[in-house]
Design an enzyme around this catalytic site. Structure first.
Site, PDB file in Angstrom:
ATOM      1  N   TYR A   1     -42.945  26.470 -81.306  1.00  9.34           N
ATOM      2  CA  TYR A   1     -42.568  25.200 -81.673  1.00  9.34           C
ATOM      3  C   TYR A   1     -42.309  25.309 -83.133  1.00  9.34           C
ATOM      4  O   TYR A   1     -42.544  26.097 -83.784  1.00  9.34           O
ATOM      5  CB  TYR A   1     -43.479  23.885 -81.700  1.00  9.34           C
ATOM      6  CG  TYR A   1     -44.553  24.026 -82.380  1.00  9.34           C
ATOM      7  CD1 TYR A   1     -44.717  23.445 -83.731  1.00  9.34           C
ATOM      8  CD2 TYR A   1     -45.787  24.462 -81.503  1.00  9.34           C
ATOM      9  CE1 TYR A   1     -45.967  23.785 -84.358  1.00  9.34           C
ATOM     10  CE2 TYR A   1     -47.238  24.466 -82.383  1.00  9.34           C
ATOM     11  CZ  TYR A   1     -47.123  24.255 -83.497  1.00  9.34           C
ATOM     12  OH  TYR A   1     -48.252  24.327 -84.224  1.00  9.34           O
TER      13      TYR A   1
ATOM     14  N   HIS B 206     -54.855  29.303 -83.365  1.00 10.40           N
ATOM     15  CA  HIS B 206     -53.703  29.184 -82.907  1.00 10.40           C
ATOM     16  C   HIS B 206     -52.594  29.504 -84.332  1.00 10.40           C
ATOM     17  O   HIS B 206     -52.945  29.167 -85.368  1.00 10.40           O
ATOM     18  CB  HIS B 206     -53.352  27.808 -82.491  1.00 10.40           C
ATOM     19  CG  HIS B 206     -51.914  27.231 -82.677  1.00 10.40           C
ATOM     20  ND1 HIS B 206     -50.872  27.782 -82.121  1.00 10.40           N
ATOM     21  CD2 HIS B 206     -51.647  26.122 -83.274  1.00 10.40           C
ATOM     22  CE1 HIS B 206     -49.625  26.987 -82.431  1.00 10.40           C
ATOM     23  NE2 HIS B 206     -50.310  25.763 -83.224  1.00 10.40           N
TER      24      HIS B 206
ATOM     25  N   ASP C 199     -63.604   1.856 -56.841  1.00  9.85           N
ATOM     26  CA  ASP C 199     -63.840   1.048 -55.774  1.00  9.85           C
ATOM     27  C   ASP C 199     -64.742   1.872 -55.112  1.00  9.85           C
ATOM     28  O   ASP C 199     -65.022   3.229 -55.129  1.00  9.85           O
ATOM     29  CB  ASP C 199     -62.613   0.786 -54.864  1.00  9.85           C
ATOM     30  CG  ASP C 199     -61.989   2.254 -54.492  1.00  9.85           C
ATOM     31  OD1 ASP C 199     -62.295   3.280 -54.969  1.00  9.85           O
ATOM     32  OD2 ASP C 199     -61.179   2.186 -53.376  1.00  9.85           O
TER      33      ASP C 199
END
Ligand code: FAD
Ligand code: THG
Length: 819
Positions: A259, A225, A550
């Protein structure tokens, strides 16, 4: 007598250092951390990470992890220097779609207890003056976000853990794991053997190589990256001193996969806009010297990959026009098939754990959870989305991991709909009815590798026949995605005719052997010693009484049970607790299941069988072997959609035959095939919970409205002691059923719920209730929110009035099922 187990942590990155600190803080004083690299800058991902901490995430657990990192790093310093600089976070929108998504993210933040706001372009520019006012449509501001100085955090935590007795050894490569009798006994290194009772691998993107030492698949892919630093930028001159480094909020420009953060008077830019670049560990030099600009986790910069990102950066931040890239590299870190981290213990080598694919952002939270698992046996946070055992076998293949991890890289900042299925790989698992489903125009979504019909285009003509009260209102564009009004027609035919549901993807375990009954008795809340043919709806709890699943348990023989479960975590849980006198087998793929449900179900099934399907002969929650159209089946009388009918199980080779027999015989009754969209609506109308969404280990049965499934008087079982003194009357929060007042606004899940104008909980599952003509949402709320209490749900910035309702909304007297 040593007071705590001997622990070896592999990896002194931000995860390993945090874990050593968390264990030491809990009094574990025999912790050794080894790293192949030098200390404290080891050369792993943490050694170069720019450390942006954006806390908001669709996942509540991930957000809580991040929140804890912020809290912990804020209270930490290294010789007076900051470890966390709370500059705030700003995500900007340059498209209408993104602006709407920022509202959705603001909703998540509110749901998970993070203060934030959606702001207009002027406020964006005030917060971040480098922004081009004309490009942004708005922003999402989170004041508590900020920068973590990862190498400094590591150094500070190493010191603190050392002060509490932890030992750190740099330049010590782990080459093997020692084990005896199925338990880890130590770690082999170039420098010799380190004995250990517990080993936790925090090797970051090297995780697969270490996992392989115990034969444990670690589904992550190292990807590169790009990160660059510019030269000096005039507009930033004098804004920050060397110590503070940054004052402007960290910035995300997701529309262009970018960013930004300040480095004093320069900007750092990270890009996900480039092609995915997988990295082979064997290509890395992890024996060399480590400096701030040269380490195994940094690859040479590939300039051409960054070119479009630079252009987009200049467009958003015009001050960059006169700047240049001064430093740049392709850094390596881990991606996983679903973006979540990987936490858990090897199923084969007890005491060998992993904690990998963790961002700096989540590192302290993950370490805290792992320390809780090791010390207390459980974490107070729901970890099902992080558990390494959440994956199905087919999802552990190298090609699957590689393809899906790369996809996650590409989609990292995309606006993704909660129902959006991955495009590839698909058709990994199909039920025996798949060919027929395709003929009927099934629209498939994917889960656990299975193709699951959500509705059938063949039912489109039924939409025109819908009685007026069943015609669903128009949906807003977002909730209309991956949805069709055909679901209304399928729900209608289920409630008034008969429908076939493919239940094959439901995870099924066969538990057999002389110890089967005792195992199930210990692991569940229900009475298991019932007659052959009984089916029990029951819960598996953890030691603290939290709901870990469950289940339906059918007793098919004295020593033979079939368990309807929720996923691979159940298989892992049962296997871990099974002694040599019990076999736990996953029979999901070898078998299949059709749910035949609706008031005409008996008219369909009985003529096809010599067995007696009457109410008296096969009562609700009973099972029997039978033949249907000559096909040997196990019929279980239960219904997650709340209608008369049976789950018909058979082995895979008979599946198509069973479908065809039912389909043909059902023609005169108007039988339809129905999909998950209708299924989900019908189950919410009946108040049936979905584990993992509605309740998790964070909730006890009484809070979740499942106290009826707990048989305290049956004797000892896991979690029983923790339930002492708790009842539906004493709980302070509850899973509540809401109906939406305008009878048309559909929400999708994770939205915040306001009580008396203040955030008080969040939506778990939601659907339009076709039978009652009203949207339904289940939500966690304070116990004071009893039926008729007005609340509001925030959906894309809009407050939708809703009301707490008594449940179930449909057929509370159970007359539809028990006839
Ligand atoms: P590492 O820091 O890699 O630590 C693993 C350690 O294990 C290494 O020190 C390694 O030497 C050691 N090790 C491996 N194998 C062995 C062995 N056999 N024996 C002994 N030791 C071994 N995250 C954020 O949250 N925010 C960001 O802004 C951010 N930006 C990033 C930017 C870039 C360019 C990159 C590449 C990553 C970024 N990340 C960011 C991600 C983040 O850096 C990582 O996810 C994180 O640092 C991983 O920490 P870790 O402790 O798991 O791994
Ligand atoms: N079918 C089967 N097994 C399953 C599911 C299923 N296991 C996993 C999951 N789904 C379990 N969830 C439920 C939720 C509710 C019910 C069944 C499975 C149910 N509840 C009755 C009720 O609440 O009224 C139980 C009544 C009772 O205890 O007698 O039917 O779909 N095979």
């Amino acid at each position: 007598m040593p007071s705590s187990p001997q622990v070896v942590i592999i990896g002194a990155g931000i995860v390993g250092a945090n874990l050593a600190d968390e264990l030491a803080a809990r009094g574990w004083d025999r912790v050794t951390v080894v790293d192949q690299g030098p200390l404290p800058l080891t050369g792993g991902s943490s050694s170069h990470a720019p450390g942006l901490v954006f806390q908001t995430n669709a996942s509540r657990t991930m957000t809580q992890f991040a929140r804890y990192s912020v809290e912990k790093f804020s209270a930490l310093d290294l010789d007076g220097q900051w470890c966390f600089n709370q500059v705030g976070g700003l995500e900007v929108a340059t498209t209408a779609e993104r602006l709407a998504d920022l509202q959705r993210r603001h909703g998540w933040a509110t749901s998970w207890g993070i203060e934030s706001r959606v702001v207009d372009p002027d406020e964006c520019v005030r917060l971040h003056p480098l922004l081009d006012r004309d490009r942004v449509l708005g922003g999402f501001h989170i004041p508590s976000d900020g920068l973590a100085k990862a190498p400094r955090v590591v150094a500070a935590l190493v010191r603190r853990a050392q002060a509490r007795g932890a030992v750190f050894r740099g330049s010590t490569r782990v080459t093997g794991i020692e084990q005896a009798g199925g338990h880890v006994t130590g770690v082999r290194t170039a420098e010799g053997l380190l004995p250990a009772d517990v080993v936790v691998c925090c090797a970051g993107f090297w995780g697969q190589a270490v996992g392989a030492m115990v034969g444990m698949p670690v589904p992550l892919l190292p990807l590169a990256h790009q990160y660059v630093r510019t030269g000096q930028i005039g507009e930033l001159a004098g804004r920050n001193d060397e110590l503070a480094e940054a004052g402007l909020p960290i910035l995300r420009h997701q529309d262009q996969d970018l960013y930004f953060r300040e480095h004093v008077d320069r900007l750092g830019i990270g890009s996900y806009a480039h092609r995915p670049m997988p990295v082979r560990l064997t290509d890395l030099d992890d024996g060399g010297e480590v400096t701030a600009s040269s380490m195994p986790s940094m690859l040479p910069f590939t300039e051409e990959d960054f070119a479009p990102s630079w252009e987009q950066s200049v467009a958003l931040l015009p001050a960059l026009a006169s700047a240049k890239i001064e430093e740049a590299f392709n850094g390596i870190f881990s991606f996983t098939p679903d973006g979540g981290p990987l936490i858990g213990e090897s199923p084969d080598v007890a005491g060998f754990w992993i904690a990998e694919a963790v961002w700096v952002t989540h590192s302290a939270g993950v370490a805290r959870a792992v320390a809780q698992l090791l010390v207390d046996g459980r974490s107070d946070l729901d970890l099902h989305g992080c558990d390494v055992h959440r994956f199905e076998e087919v999802q552990l293949g190298e090609d699957y991991v590689s393809e899906t991890a790369q996809q996650n890289f590409v989609e990292i900042y995309d606006v993704l709909h909660p129902l959006e299925p991955r495009r590839s790989p698909r058709n990994l698992r199909v039920s025996p009815f798949h060919a027929r489903q395709r003929e009927l125009g099934a629209v498939f979504l994917e889960a656990a590798g299975w193709e699951r019909p959500h509705w059938y285009e063949a039912n489109a003509p039924l939409v025109l026949q819908l009685p007026a009260e069943w015609v669903p209102p128009e949906r807003d564009p977002w909730s209309a995605m991956f949805h069709s009004p055909i679901a209304a027609a399928e729900a209608w035919r289920t409630r008034e005719g008969v429908a076939l549901y493919d239940m094959t993807p439901l995870k099924r375990l066969e538990v057999t052997g002389p110890g089967a009954l005792a195992l199930l008795d210990r692991l569940t809340t229900g009475k298991m010693d019932k007659s052959v043919g009984s089916v029990t709806y029951t819960l598996a709890l953890d030691d603290a009484g939290g709901v870990r699943s469950d289940l339906t348990v059918a007793r098919l023989g004295a020593d033979r049970f079939q368990v309807g479960a929720n996923g691979n975590l159940d298989l892992d849980h049962f296997r871990r607790h099974a002694g040599p006198d019990v076999q736990v087998r996953d029979i999901t793929g070898a078998t299949c299941c059709i749910g035949v449900w609706g008031p005409l179900a008996r008219d369909l099934v009985q003529p096809l069988s010599r067995e007696d399907f009457s109410n008296e002969a096969l009562k609700y929650f009973r099972a029997m072997p039978a033949r249907v159209g000559g096909v040997p089946v196990t019929a279980m009388r239960l219904s997650y959609v709340g209608e008369l009918g049976w789950e018909l199980y058979t082995s895979a080779e008979y599946g198509l035959r069973l479908w065809d027999v039912l389909w043909e015989a059902g023609q005169e009754l108007g039988v339809i095939a129905a999909g998950r969209a209708a299924f989900n609506s019908l189950r919410l109308e009946k108040g049936y919970r979905s584990w993992g969404t509605d309740m998790t280990t964070e909730h006890n049965p009484y809070e979740a409205g499942l106290g009826f499934a707990v048989r305290l008087q049956k004797g000892e079982f896991v979690g029983r002691d923790a339930l002492a003194g708790i009842s539906a009357e004493t709980v302070t929060r509850r899973l509540a059923c809401l109906t939406i007042d305008d009878r048309r606004s559909v929400v999708l899940g994770n939205e915040p719920v306001f009580l008396g104008g203040r955030p008080a909980g969040y939506v778990t599952s939601a659907a339009f209730g076709h039978t009652i003509g009203t949207p339904i949402a289940y939500a966690w709320l304070p116990a004071s929110a009893t039926p008729d209490t007005p609340v509001e749900i925030e959906y894309f910035g809009r407050r939708i009035p809703a009301t707490v309702a008594a449940e179930p909304l449909v057929d509370p007297a159970m007359t539809r099922i028990r006839r």
